[in-house]
Design an enzyme around this catalytic site. Sequence first.
Site, PDB file in Angstrom:
ATOM      1  N   GLU A 140       7.050   4.753   7.227  1.00 17.24           N
ATOM      2  CA  GLU A 140       6.598   5.870   6.378  1.00 17.24           C
ATOM      3  C   GLU A 140       7.657   6.775   6.753  1.00 17.24           C
ATOM      4  OE1 GLU A 140       2.003   4.456   5.614  1.00 17.24           O
ATOM      5  OE2 GLU A 140       2.437   5.808   7.254  1.00 17.24           O
TER       6      GLU A 140
ATOM      7  N   LYS B 261       3.800  -7.012   4.482  1.00 18.56           N
ATOM      8  CA  LYS B 261       3.594  -5.573   4.029  1.00 18.56           C
ATOM      9  C   LYS B 261       3.241  -4.645   5.376  1.00 18.56           C
ATOM     10  CE  LYS B 261       0.288  -3.178   3.669  1.00 18.56           C
ATOM     11  NZ  LYS B 261       0.043  -1.880   4.614  1.00 18.56           N
TER      12      LYS B 261
ATOM     13  N   SER C   4      -6.506  10.053  -0.151  1.00 21.76           N
ATOM     14  CA  SER C   4      -6.673  10.839  -1.401  1.00 21.76           C
ATOM     15  C   SER C   4      -5.377  10.270  -2.394  1.00 21.76           C
ATOM     16  CB  SER C   4      -6.226  12.138  -1.535  1.00 21.76           C
ATOM     17  OG  SER C   4      -5.158  12.599  -0.810  1.00 21.76           O
TER      18      SER C   4
ATOM     19  N   THR D 199       0.829  -1.237  -0.048  1.00 22.67           N
ATOM     20  CA  THR D 199       0.000  -0.071   0.041  1.00 22.67           C
ATOM     21  C   THR D 199       0.919   1.144   0.016  1.00 22.67           C
ATOM     22  OG1 THR D 199      -0.293  -0.126   2.268  1.00 22.67           O
ATOM     23  CG2 THR D 199      -1.997  -1.086   0.963  1.00 22.67           C
TER      24      THR D 199
ATOM     25  N   THR E  87       1.638  -7.702  13.854  1.00 20.91           N
ATOM     26  CA  THR E  87       1.372  -6.346  13.455  1.00 20.91           C
ATOM     27  C   THR E  87       1.437  -6.441  11.952  1.00 20.91           C
ATOM     28  OG1 THR E  87       2.367  -5.497  15.259  1.00 20.91           O
ATOM     29  CG2 THR E  87       2.162  -3.988  13.526  1.00 20.91           C
TER      30      THR E  87
ATOM     31  N   ASN F 171       0.590  10.572   5.997  1.00 25.25           N
ATOM     32  CA  ASN F 171      -0.606  10.220   6.552  1.00 25.25           C
ATOM     33  C   ASN F 171      -1.667  11.187   6.536  1.00 25.25           C
ATOM     34  OD1 ASN F 171      -0.425   7.253   7.680  1.00 25.25           O
ATOM     35  ND2 ASN F 171       1.504   7.976   8.293  1.00 25.25           N
TER      36      ASN F 171
END
Length: 441
Positions: free
Chosen positions: A308, A212, A441, A185, A223, A436
């Site tokens: 991230e 992932k 979007s 993702t 997790t 985040n």
Amino acid sequence: MFQASRIRLSTNFSAVQRRLISGYEHLSPRKQSFIATKGVYPDGFKATGIFCGVKKNKNKDLALVLSDLPCSAAAVFTTNAFKAAPVLVSKATLEENPSGIYGVITNSGCANAVTGAQGIINAKRMRSAVDALVNKPLSALTMSTGVIGQQLPIEKIEKGIADAAKVLSNTHEEGWALAAEAFMTTDTFPKLRSGQFSLKDGKSFKMAGIAKGAGMIHPNMATLLGFVVTDAHVTPALLQKALTYAVDRSFNAISIDGDMSTNDTISVLANGASDVKIEEENEDYIVFRDQLTSFAAELAQLVVRDGEGATKFVTIHVKGADSFENAKKAASHISTSMLVKTALFGQDANWGRICASLGHSGVKIDPSKVSVNFVPTDGTETLRLMVEGEPEVVNEARASEILKMEDLIIEVDLNDGQSDAKFWTCDLSYEYVSINADYRS
């Protein structure tokens, strides 16, 4: 013994390896080096990944892994109260059929979480589509990842499962690498590992795994999403016991942002296609358990490396505790401190934040015994920050050198026992907020 499944970047890449790296050239050489470009895969399993219409960007969004033989299966699931539909359906499937699972079907782009009764129906329809392929009921575990609160485009997924079945492969390039990409993702690179392992009598078995995750990562069972398949024969009860042990020391020992997903699932399938049989809790079981643990830890660490916005991979090593549980609790607490994580991003040797976090971790400590060190991963000398409660005169220039490194070990010695635990985490950067802030979007 373990045969590694990835290679470091070099200028001598083959044409196939360059093709597999294609699309990830924008990543740093360090991140590219963690992308598997070859593999050693378990007998009797095939995999693939395709685009079926879930993702708007048309990236791969459906992964299918199937075994030729029925598998023993085990899994651990999120403890979040808002358990996603695929979690609930997979739990029920395992309870009814722990030794007759043939595969795992995963979609990305839509989490099928907080989707009510329709979500359960859709997760069961995913499972039924695999049942039709193998002509067996309750044949598959289902996993979904992506945006919460949206219904699956189930007709597209059902068609995708049938299409994927036509192109399944046991090769790296045409099978497993594609499946790993379909899991992604916000991940910046696919997380795939495989290898061959040996018992003490020389018999060998293979394992492959995909994970992932890059955000909404913090353990309280396992997790994120991930699975491991092996061609060893392992009874369901022993497989579950080994997985629980492994997860506590791998996927349950990582944190990126302290937030736990609704969809977290880690599963293992064992199809018995090799001559390795684990049917009792003996020496072979211990070897299998420990190899599964090391394998899972490497997959889990890849998730942290892809956190991230992360710029650092940090190992929190708490030692000298009176129990493994307390060592892990302390390491977990330090790893989720926003102040520690932002200091790491700013390359600020503000080690007082480590002590402050440890002090309210809920673990009983004697501050006069605690030592804290920065341990460089390049083999150079450890930098002592505090020794048995007494602060050291810190060489700030040396501290800055260590904090510029991508990999760092923070060692905390409680000097109160013989137990230790490791937790893997990352720093917290501006980019994490950016990713985040506009995730939907």
